[in-house]
Enzyme design. Sequence first.
Site, PDB file in Angstrom:
ATOM      1  N   GLU A  49      33.292  38.244  43.689  1.00  0.00           N
ATOM      2  CA  GLU A  49      32.791  39.535  43.208  1.00  0.00           C
ATOM      3  C   GLU A  49      31.411  39.860  43.792  1.00  0.00           C
ATOM      4  OE1 GLU A  49      33.085  39.575  38.909  1.00  0.00           O
ATOM      5  OE2 GLU A  49      35.210  39.105  39.008  1.00  0.00           O
ATOM      6  N   HIS A  81      50.482  49.254  49.719  1.00  0.00           N
ATOM      7  CA  HIS A  81      50.140  49.992  48.489  1.00  0.00           C
ATOM      8  C   HIS A  81      49.994  49.051  47.294  1.00  0.00           C
ATOM      9  CE1 HIS A  81      51.507  53.537  50.806  1.00  0.00           C
ATOM     10  NE2 HIS A  81      52.520  52.764  51.148  1.00  0.00           N
ATOM     11  N   LYS A 122      37.500  31.672  29.876  1.00  0.00           N
ATOM     12  CA  LYS A 122      37.295  32.348  31.160  1.00  0.00           C
ATOM     13  C   LYS A 122      36.909  31.418  32.304  1.00  0.00           C
ATOM     14  CE  LYS A 122      37.467  36.886  30.439  1.00  0.00           C
ATOM     15  NZ  LYS A 122      37.503  37.991  31.333  1.00  0.00           N
ATOM     16  N   SER A 134      32.245  32.237  30.991  1.00  0.00           N
ATOM     17  CA  SER A 134      31.701  33.334  30.192  1.00  0.00           C
ATOM     18  C   SER A 134      30.899  32.752  29.039  1.00  0.00           C
ATOM     19  CB  SER A 134      32.855  34.184  29.656  1.00  0.00           C
ATOM     20  OG  SER A 134      32.459  34.868  28.494  1.00  0.00           O
TER      21      SER A 134
END
Length: 457
Positions: free
Chosen positions: A289, A155, A282, A276
């Site tokens: 992704e 979980h 970043k 970024s």
Amino acid sequence: MKLWGGRFTKETNQLVHNFNASISFDQRFYKQDIEGSIAHVTMLAKQAIISEEEKELIIKGLNQIKKDIDNGDLVIDDSYEDIHSFVEAHLIDRIGEAGKKLHTGRSRNDQVALDMKLYTRDEINEIDGLLKDLLFTLNEIMKSNIDTFMPGFTHLQKAQPVTLAHHMGAYFEMFKRDRSRLSDIAKRMNLSPLGSGALAGTTYPLDRNLTAQLLGFDGPTINSMDSVSDRDYLIELLSALSTIMMHLSRFSEEIIIWNSNDYGFVELDDAYSTGSSIMPQKKNPDIAELVRGKTGRVYGALISLLTTMKGLPLAYNKDMQEDKELTFDAIDTVKGCIALFTGMLSTIQFNKTELENSAKNGFTNATDVADYLVNKGLPFRDAHGIVGQLVLYCIDKNISLEDVSLTKYQEFSEKFEADIYDAISLTSCVNKRNIIGAPGQEAMQEVIQMNELYLNS
Ligand code: ARG
């Protein structure tokens, strides 16, 4: 130039030509198309359907065409309907009359079924090789991390301590199954449709066993109507590819979580991450992704082909041409994703201290405290209740189970003794789990040995 102009009195509407044509995408299997044709004419000559001289001329012409396409001297242009017409037209152009005999006893229906099988068979091999590289990388990480403790999750909540080797080992098993799925498909699909004609075989005395053998198949397909309309192997392949993507996507999701500021389990290599345009701090896990994102289009290909096939009467229907673009796209996507993922994984840094601290802080050894009480004679259900209260106490005091004093432990149960601390240390929690499949060092060492045998086989 068309293969079927005879019956027509009008030119095809240009939009119809464009809509109908497949050459923009089926040109990618020109090699396989030529390979199939060479096998076909070799057999035609052996069966005395064409002469030896004609065969020689055709094969020479086909090899020349292949060479010219290979080195860019012959450009495949869109005025032809498909790669089959292109090759045949150029052959006739180059060698004249003999070239017109190439298509004897053959239809584009069995031809395209063959080409697609030959093409996907090669691609399955390549994907298998890429998966093997990924497995090798995983096993390398396993080898150097049998003592890197980390929390195991259920979980997405810390559950029990494991090791990084154990966690990576889970993915090793997944990609191993993916390889075995591909090899099952390769075996099942390895029958040659060549000689099935348009749908009803042919009156020429073709030797289908010979062409099958020349092309590395286990034998010919058994029903000519099925042969030209079977796309099961592509559906199986797309399903296997979808499963590979599902595995890569789960793994990507974990990398993304592990790379997040709050976890800090991993540091992506600069070469495998991006920045970024506005936020200078970043370092984004774009590769992971994108792999996660591209999973959708491979699933899409599977559902698309299943849907295309569901209403088709026997035998060939043009709908089936739709199998190509989506299969090609799925293959390209999967190959790219495995290769990039492997690159990312082989350069990733695991933050061992962070992993270990995370395992320590999160009551991942609570089950082991309960097991300790069971070993001292308490029924498991009672032990579970006692440890639940202990955890509550620790949460309140903001301490971990190792920090509780012995006197305090004994307030919860008089079964606790000084050996509790050793029993619930991360090392004991993990390394006492030594049955096969468990994270203990000895068990993992055995698994790594099995992996090595498997990778060397
Ligand atoms: N481009 C076609 C396909 O991919 C080749 C077979 C054409 N056959 C036909 N009967 N029109 O399916």
